[in-house]
Structure formats: C-alpha cells, structure tokens
Scaffold this active site. Structure first.
Site, PDB file in Angstrom:
ATOM      1  N   HIS A  72       0.792  -1.232   0.000  1.00  0.00           N
ATOM      2  CA  HIS A  72       0.000   0.000   0.000  1.00  0.00           C
ATOM      3  C   HIS A  72       0.832   1.294   0.000  1.00  0.00           C
ATOM      4  O   HIS A  72       0.756   2.113  -0.918  1.00  0.00           O
ATOM      5  CB  HIS A  72      -0.896   0.043   1.245  1.00  0.00           C
ATOM      6  CG  HIS A  72      -1.723  -1.163   1.488  1.00  0.00           C
ATOM      7  ND1 HIS A  72      -2.891  -1.418   0.820  1.00  0.00           N
ATOM      8  CD2 HIS A  72      -1.574  -2.198   2.360  1.00  0.00           C
ATOM      9  CE1 HIS A  72      -3.437  -2.542   1.268  1.00  0.00           C
ATOM     10  NE2 HIS A  72      -2.645  -3.033   2.202  1.00  0.00           N
TER      11      HIS A  72
HETATM   12  C1  BDR Z   1      -3.047   0.640   5.393  1.00  0.00           C
HETATM   13  O1  BDR Z   1      -3.258   0.110   6.696  1.00  0.00           O
HETATM   14  C2  BDR Z   1      -2.041  -0.278   7.268  1.00  0.00           C
HETATM   15  O2  BDR Z   1      -2.163  -1.531   7.836  1.00  0.00           O
HETATM   16  C3  BDR Z   1      -0.994  -0.191   6.200  1.00  0.00           C
HETATM   17  O3  BDR Z   1       0.230   0.249   6.733  1.00  0.00           O
HETATM   18  C4  BDR Z   1      -1.562   0.794   5.219  1.00  0.00           C
HETATM   19  O4  BDR Z   1      -1.193   2.117   5.546  1.00  0.00           O
HETATM   20  C5  BDR Z   1      -3.716  -0.288   4.389  1.00  0.00           C
HETATM   21  O5  BDR Z   1      -5.065  -0.405   4.657  1.00  0.00           O
END
Ligand code: BDR
Ligand code: CA
Length: 344
Positions: free
Chosen positions: A273
């Site tokens: 992400h």
């Molecule tokens: C987001 O949530 C976190 O767990 C990750 O770091 C990312 O920023 C994805 O949904």
C-alpha cells in the site's frame, strides 16, 4: 506492462481548475528536491515507503518523519520509524512522535497484519538515534509556517490524526501546504478492516473528515490501486537479490507482511500500500485516477470510515481529491528495486 502514457487523469467532464499539467510539469522539470514530511505508523509497508523516499534524495527532501498511532501503538511506530532510518544509513533524519490516539474514537491496531512489533520479519537492532523532543504536530505546523508557502507536501501513510490536529491548531497552514498525498480509503474494492472501510480511515474517520474539508489539494491512493500492486514471489526475490542490507530486510518484511493478505484474498502476494504515495511523487505517470468529491462516513456504525467517492459525478458536490484507481505495477516494483539498490 509499460507505464501509462502522459495521461494522468481519466477524462471525466470538465478539466480541473487545479491543473494537472502543472503537477506533471513540476514533477518532470523541478530542479530542487521536493520537500516532504512523511506521517506514518510503521508497519512494513510504511517502512518500504520510507526506504523509497530515502533512496531518492535527488528528488525528495525529507524534512522529517512524524509518527502516529495506528498499526501498533505510538511507542512502537516512532521506534520503528527510527529503526528504518538507521537501516537506510540515515540516523540524521528527524523523527517526531505525535498522537497516541484518534481524535474521537478509541485506537484500533493491526498486530494481526503487521505482527506484535508492527515490523515483524527482519531482525532489526534497537535504534540508537534519538526521538526528537518536539511534538510531531508542532513540528508539522512550525515547518509549514517557516518554509516557503506552497513548497511542502505531506505524505500520510497511517490514520490522519496528526494532520488533522495540525490543521485544527493552525488553520493558516492549509493554504501553505503544496499537496497532501495519502494512502487510505477504498471504493470499488470496498474495505479491508470492515466491509466498507479501509484501515487508516477507519481508525480515525474524524481526522479524515478534517483533511477532506480543508481545501488542501489531496491525492488519494486507495485500496483500488494498492490491491493491484502485489508482492509476488518474483518481486520479493528481486529485492533480496539486490544483496544489500535494505534489499534483504525489505524481502524479509514483505514475506511476513503478505501472509495475512494472501490468506485473506488468495492470489500471488499481498498489496503493497504505502509506497504508492512516494512512488506518485517520483513517477506520477505510473498512476491513473480522476478528480472527485470524496466524503467520509463518521456517523453510521455499519459503514464507519467508508470513503464515499463520487466517481461518476452524480452529485454537484465539489471535487476535493484526485482519487487514483489504477497503477502500472511492474513500473512501481521496478522503481522500488532501483531505489532500494541505492541504500546500504
Ligand atoms: C493501510 O493500513 C495499514 O495496515 C498499512 O500500513 C496501510 O497504511 C492499508 O489499509
Ligand atoms: Ca501505514
């Protein structure tokens, strides 16, 4: 897959008054490195985003890292941020601790995804570089008031609590922020922590509301993009094969990180992400999206934290964000490998 042509925006009605040509032009010809503050809750994917930024000093001037509670509590996120700076050979980077809980809700964490430390996978040493004494929110406000107006970009990779606190504390910063490029939300993909909500926004929807109403130019990297950027075995092997400390640690982090999402979604790997935010600053042509109105649900228990994107322009609500929907994933992972290779 080749990167997208110079068309960054899918045409949807009238061209935006915010001028995307300018964004691309700035990205292409800017001589000075772009000033950024990374606001983060590391998190293996946050760590990869920080490494990508630190591997790109000619394009990005990292003014500081502000930690926020999210994936794990604040005491761990600020420590993890320092661990990553040291991994990258950059103990000089200033790391600040910010909010330990969301604006209005109790903190929800994600050890089930990231492990107990938030950075499970590699065996990284305890950091020796100091945590800055200044409160992260003060650092954000003071930096924005001191630096030339319109030059500092905020890069939130976790719940938006620190950013909202800064906007609330000193509303004049809104006009001084160049852009907020954030990872959060999801629309076509739905949510990842509830059927409707993505984790970062779910943890602090009220903070997201402050950001979306701030008038600051916002770029959103939602699950619709990140679920197309999967950590396949070949991509992880490419990081490990770099042979440097950062590449090997990246591979170890991602092998741990992906197991949760592979179990959940199936497929070849987990979504990577947060580095999408930094990749957008470096190579905007890797992404495609559209200017939309985005609002966030802060009332309903069922859909709390849902980002409601008017993708089809069915309302006359003002366009307040550039929402990305597609990514050249091969180009993205190639960029990551190229920049990781520059680190120790
Ligand atoms: C987001 O949530 C976190 O767990 C990750 O770091 C990312 O920023 C994805 O949904
Ligand atoms: Ca994150």
């Amino acid at each position: 897959m080749a990167s997208f042509p110079r068309l960054l925006i899918w045409s949807a009605g009238k061209p935006s008054s915010r001028g995307f040509k300018t964004r691309e032009t700035l990205g292409e010809f800017m001589a000075e490195p772009r000033k950024i503050i990374i606001d983060t809750d590391p998190g293996q994917d946050d760590a990869m985003a920080i490494l990508l930024a630190l591997g790109s000093p000619e394009e990005l001037d990292l003014l500081g890292i502000t930690a926020v509670a999210g994936n794990v509590p604040l005491a761990l996120t600020e420590k993890n941020a320092r661990k990553i700076c040291e991994l990258a050979g950059r103990p000089d980077v200033e790391v600040f601790a910010g909010a330990s809980r969301p604006l209005a809700r109790r903190l929800v964490t994600a050890e089930n995804v990231h492990g107990k430390t938030g950075l499970n996978g590699p065996d990284l040493p305890e950091p020796t570089m100091p945590l800055q004494e200044r409160y992260a929110v003060d650092f954000i406000v003071e930096t924005l008031m001191c630096e030339e107006s319109g030059t500092v970009t905020l890069c939130p990779l976790g719940p938006l609590t620190n950013i909202a606190l800064a906007l609330n504390r000193e509303p004049r910063i809104a006009a001084r922020i160049r852009e907020i490029v954030l990872m959060g939300g999801g629309f076509f993909e739905g949510g990842n922590v509830t059927p409707a909500a993505e984790f970062n926004i779910y943890v602090d929807p009220h903070a997201c509301d402050v950001v979306l109403r701030s008038g600051v130019p916002v770029v959103i990297m939602p699950l619709d993009v990140t679920h197309k950027a999967l950590t396949t075995p070949a991509r992880i092997a490419a990081f490990r094969d770099l042979g440097n400390r950062a590449g090997v640690a990246a591979a170890e982090m991602l092998e741990f990180f992906e197991r949760y999402d592979v179990n959940k979604y199936g497929g070849e790997g987990g979504p990577l992400h947060d580095p999408c935010v930094i990749a957008y600053l470096l190579r905007p042509e890797l992404f495609r999206g559209r200017e939309c109105n985005v609002e966030v649900e802060t009332g309903s228990a069922l859909t709390m934290g849902m980002t409601v994107v008017d993708w089809w322009g069915v309302t006359d609500r003002p366009k307040n964000a550039l929402v990305m929907r597609d990514i050249d994933a091969e180009g993205y992972f190639a960029l990551l490998a190229e920049r990781l290779a520059r680190l120790p």
